[in-house]
Design a protein around this motif. Structure first.
Motif, PDB file in Angstrom:
ATOM      1  N   UNK A  42       0.827  -1.202   0.000  1.00  0.00           N
ATOM      2  CA  UNK A  42       0.000   0.000   0.000  1.00  0.00           C
ATOM      3  C   UNK A  42       0.858   1.247   0.000  1.00  0.00           C
ATOM      4  N   UNK A  43       1.226   1.689  -1.196  1.00  0.00           N
ATOM      5  CA  UNK A  43       2.079   2.864  -1.328  1.00  0.00           C
ATOM      6  C   UNK A  43       1.982   3.398  -2.750  1.00  0.00           C
ATOM      7  N   UNK A  44       2.539   4.585  -2.961  1.00  0.00           N
ATOM      8  CA  UNK A  44       2.639   5.189  -4.277  1.00  0.00           C
ATOM      9  C   UNK A  44       3.914   4.669  -4.923  1.00  0.00           C
ATOM     10  N   UNK A  45       3.781   3.676  -5.799  1.00  0.00           N
ATOM     11  CA  UNK A  45       4.954   3.021  -6.396  1.00  0.00           C
ATOM     12  C   UNK A  45       5.792   3.994  -7.213  1.00  0.00           C
ATOM     13  N   UNK A  46       5.144   4.850  -7.996  1.00  0.00           N
ATOM     14  CA  UNK A  46       5.892   5.808  -8.815  1.00  0.00           C
ATOM     15  C   UNK A  46       6.672   6.773  -7.928  1.00  0.00           C
ATOM     16  N   UNK A  47       6.056   7.173  -6.814  1.00  0.00           N
ATOM     17  CA  UNK A  47       6.735   8.080  -5.888  1.00  0.00           C
ATOM     18  C   UNK A  47       7.948   7.432  -5.244  1.00  0.00           C
ATOM     19  N   UNK A  48       7.804   6.189  -4.824  1.00  0.00           N
ATOM     20  CA  UNK A  48       8.929   5.473  -4.208  1.00  0.00           C
ATOM     21  C   UNK A  48      10.028   5.235  -5.239  1.00  0.00           C
ATOM     22  N   UNK A  49       9.634   4.880  -6.451  1.00  0.00           N
ATOM     23  CA  UNK A  49      10.642   4.667  -7.488  1.00  0.00           C
ATOM     24  C   UNK A  49      11.436   5.948  -7.731  1.00  0.00           C
ATOM     25  N   UNK A  50      10.745   7.074  -7.839  1.00  0.00           N
ATOM     26  CA  UNK A  50      11.417   8.347  -8.103  1.00  0.00           C
ATOM     27  C   UNK A  50      12.287   8.781  -6.930  1.00  0.00           C
TER      28      UNK A  50
ATOM     29  N   UNK B  46      13.578   6.855  -4.317  1.00  0.00           N
ATOM     30  CA  UNK B  46      14.601   5.950  -3.785  1.00  0.00           C
ATOM     31  C   UNK B  46      15.281   5.064  -4.836  1.00  0.00           C
ATOM     32  N   UNK B  47      14.696   4.958  -6.019  1.00  0.00           N
ATOM     33  CA  UNK B  47      15.210   4.019  -7.008  1.00  0.00           C
ATOM     34  C   UNK B  47      15.516   4.777  -8.295  1.00  0.00           C
ATOM     35  N   UNK B  48      15.397   4.116  -9.410  1.00  0.00           N
ATOM     36  CA  UNK B  48      15.536   4.765 -10.708  1.00  0.00           C
ATOM     37  C   UNK B  48      14.692   3.982 -11.705  1.00  0.00           C
ATOM     38  N   UNK B  49      14.745   4.374 -12.963  1.00  0.00           N
ATOM     39  CA  UNK B  49      13.904   3.747 -13.976  1.00  0.00           C
ATOM     40  C   UNK B  49      14.218   2.298 -14.251  1.00  0.00           C
ATOM     41  N   UNK B  50      15.361   1.819 -13.762  1.00  0.00           N
ATOM     42  CA  UNK B  50      15.723   0.416 -13.962  1.00  0.00           C
ATOM     43  C   UNK B  50      15.277  -0.484 -12.814  1.00  0.00           C
ATOM     44  N   UNK B  51      14.670   0.096 -11.777  1.00  0.00           N
ATOM     45  CA  UNK B  51      14.255  -0.665 -10.601  1.00  0.00           C
ATOM     46  C   UNK B  51      12.769  -0.453 -10.342  1.00  0.00           C
ATOM     47  N   UNK B  52      12.056  -1.556 -10.165  1.00  0.00           N
ATOM     48  CA  UNK B  52      10.621  -1.522  -9.916  1.00  0.00           C
ATOM     49  C   UNK B  52      10.355  -1.908  -8.464  1.00  0.00           C
ATOM     50  N   UNK B  53       9.699  -1.038  -7.682  1.00  0.00           N
ATOM     51  CA  UNK B  53       9.407  -1.415  -6.295  1.00  0.00           C
ATOM     52  C   UNK B  53       8.423  -2.578  -6.232  1.00  0.00           C
ATOM     53  N   UNK B  54       8.719  -3.516  -5.316  1.00  0.00           N
ATOM     54  CA  UNK B  54       7.845  -4.675  -5.112  1.00  0.00           C
ATOM     55  C   UNK B  54       7.030  -4.550  -3.836  1.00  0.00           C
ATOM     56  N   UNK B  55       7.709  -4.158  -2.765  1.00  0.00           N
ATOM     57  CA  UNK B  55       7.042  -4.037  -1.467  1.00  0.00           C
ATOM     58  C   UNK B  55       7.935  -3.277  -0.515  1.00  0.00           C
ATOM     59  N   UNK B  56       7.310  -2.796   0.538  1.00  0.00           N
ATOM     60  CA  UNK B  56       8.020  -2.181   1.656  1.00  0.00           C
ATOM     61  C   UNK B  56       7.845  -3.133   2.829  1.00  0.00           C
ATOM     62  N   UNK B  57       8.942  -3.435   3.519  1.00  0.00           N
ATOM     63  CA  UNK B  57       8.886  -4.391   4.629  1.00  0.00           C
ATOM     64  C   UNK B  57       9.382  -3.715   5.904  1.00  0.00           C
ATOM     65  N   UNK B  58       8.490  -3.597   6.878  1.00  0.00           N
ATOM     66  CA  UNK B  58       8.881  -3.140   8.212  1.00  0.00           C
ATOM     67  C   UNK B  58       9.477  -4.334   8.950  1.00  0.00           C
ATOM     68  N   UNK B  59      10.573  -4.103   9.676  1.00  0.00           N
ATOM     69  CA  UNK B  59      11.306  -5.202  10.308  1.00  0.00           C
ATOM     70  C   UNK B  59      11.648  -4.834  11.742  1.00  0.00           C
ATOM     71  N   UNK B  60      11.460  -5.787  12.651  1.00  0.00           N
ATOM     72  CA  UNK B  60      11.847  -5.584  14.039  1.00  0.00           C
ATOM     73  C   UNK B  60      11.275  -6.660  14.937  1.00  0.00           C
ATOM     74  N   UNK B  61      11.445  -6.460  16.226  1.00  0.00           N
ATOM     75  CA  UNK B  61      10.813  -7.354  17.206  1.00  0.00           C
ATOM     76  C   UNK B  61       9.368  -6.912  17.378  1.00  0.00           C
ATOM     77  N   UNK B  62       8.434  -7.859  17.405  1.00  0.00           N
ATOM     78  CA  UNK B  62       7.027  -7.472  17.512  1.00  0.00           C
ATOM     79  C   UNK B  62       6.748  -6.720  18.809  1.00  0.00           C
ATOM     80  N   UNK B  63       5.929  -5.692  18.696  1.00  0.00           N
ATOM     81  CA  UNK B  63       5.553  -4.881  19.844  1.00  0.00           C
ATOM     82  C   UNK B  63       4.212  -5.297  20.422  1.00  0.00           C
ATOM     83  N   UNK B  64       3.654  -4.429  21.208  1.00  0.00           N
ATOM     84  CA  UNK B  64       2.365  -4.693  21.851  1.00  0.00           C
ATOM     85  C   UNK B  64       1.258  -4.755  20.800  1.00  0.00           C
ATOM     86  N   UNK B  65       0.381  -5.750  20.933  1.00  0.00           N
ATOM     87  CA  UNK B  65      -0.729  -5.944  19.989  1.00  0.00           C
ATOM     88  C   UNK B  65      -0.242  -5.944  18.539  1.00  0.00           C
ATOM     89  N   UNK B  66       0.829  -6.682  18.280  1.00  0.00           N
ATOM     90  CA  UNK B  66       1.447  -6.685  16.951  1.00  0.00           C
ATOM     91  C   UNK B  66       0.623  -7.430  15.916  1.00  0.00           C
TER      92      UNK B  66
END
Length: 196
Positions: free
Chosen positions: A149-157, A159-179
């Protein structure tokens, strides 16, 4: 027949693992991410392609730039996760094929010389690698929160370039309360598998 993998590991990687929605403040180190990659890089892909590219978002400035492109419901999770990774497909992956496929170096030009042939291969194989990455995060004792759930064109512009297509954003860490949200149903074996 039972699985060879220990039931505790089965739970860690699959049965008890879920998409995390909250995280503790415990940092995720570069060493942890490298250990994850060094494990999951062995997952199979077609022609041993390695199109997955990972952008680790660590600085507050980069985090806010990313949050601006996330869907409203995903913004708080991305803002507070200890580490966020942008997973993308490199559409120029074929340049690495002679080194990655030394027994068949001509595959680069034989199958992937044209961009229209590379893009679907990059997306499919990077998606496979993204799935391995998520399981690797779990193997490290961390939780992953993959999102599309994101603006793919915005993320590409941003953080990436025209040769890279965003697939997903992954949040990473130890699970918190009510995770966790409650476990959603899965299809049964006989609903998925057909023998012919």
């Amino acid at each position: 027949m039972s699985l060879v993998l220990d039931p505790t590991a089965q739970d860690l990687l699959f049965r008890e693992a879920r998409t995390a929605n909250t995280f503790t403040g415990e940092p995720v180190t570069d060493e942890q991410v490298q250990a994850i990659y060094d494990l999951v890089k062995y997952g199979p892909t077609a022609f041993n392609q390695t199109p997955l590219r990972i952008v680790l978002v660590r600085s507050e400035e980069a985090r806010e730039r990313l949050v601006a492109h996330m869907a409203e419901g995903n913004q708080p999770k991305t803002r507070t996760a200890p580490l966020v990774a942008i997973l993308a497909a490199d559409n120029e992956f074929h340049e690495e094929l002679p080194a990655l496929l030394p027994h068949f170096p001509q595959a680069k030009d034989m199958f992937f010389s044209e961009r229209p042939a590379r893009e679907p291969a990059a997306l499919l194989n990077a998606a496979l690698q993204a799935a391995y990455f998520i399981v690797g995060v779990r193997a490290a004792g961390l939780a992953a929160g993959p999102m599309t759930g994101y603006d793919a064109a915005g993320i590409q512009k941003e953080f990436l370039d025209g040769d890279h297509t965003p697939l997903m954003v992954v949040n990473i860490g130890r699970p918190g309360e009510d995770a966790w949200f409650p476990r959603s149903p899965r299809l049964a074996y006989d609903e998925v598998v057909t023998t012919v």
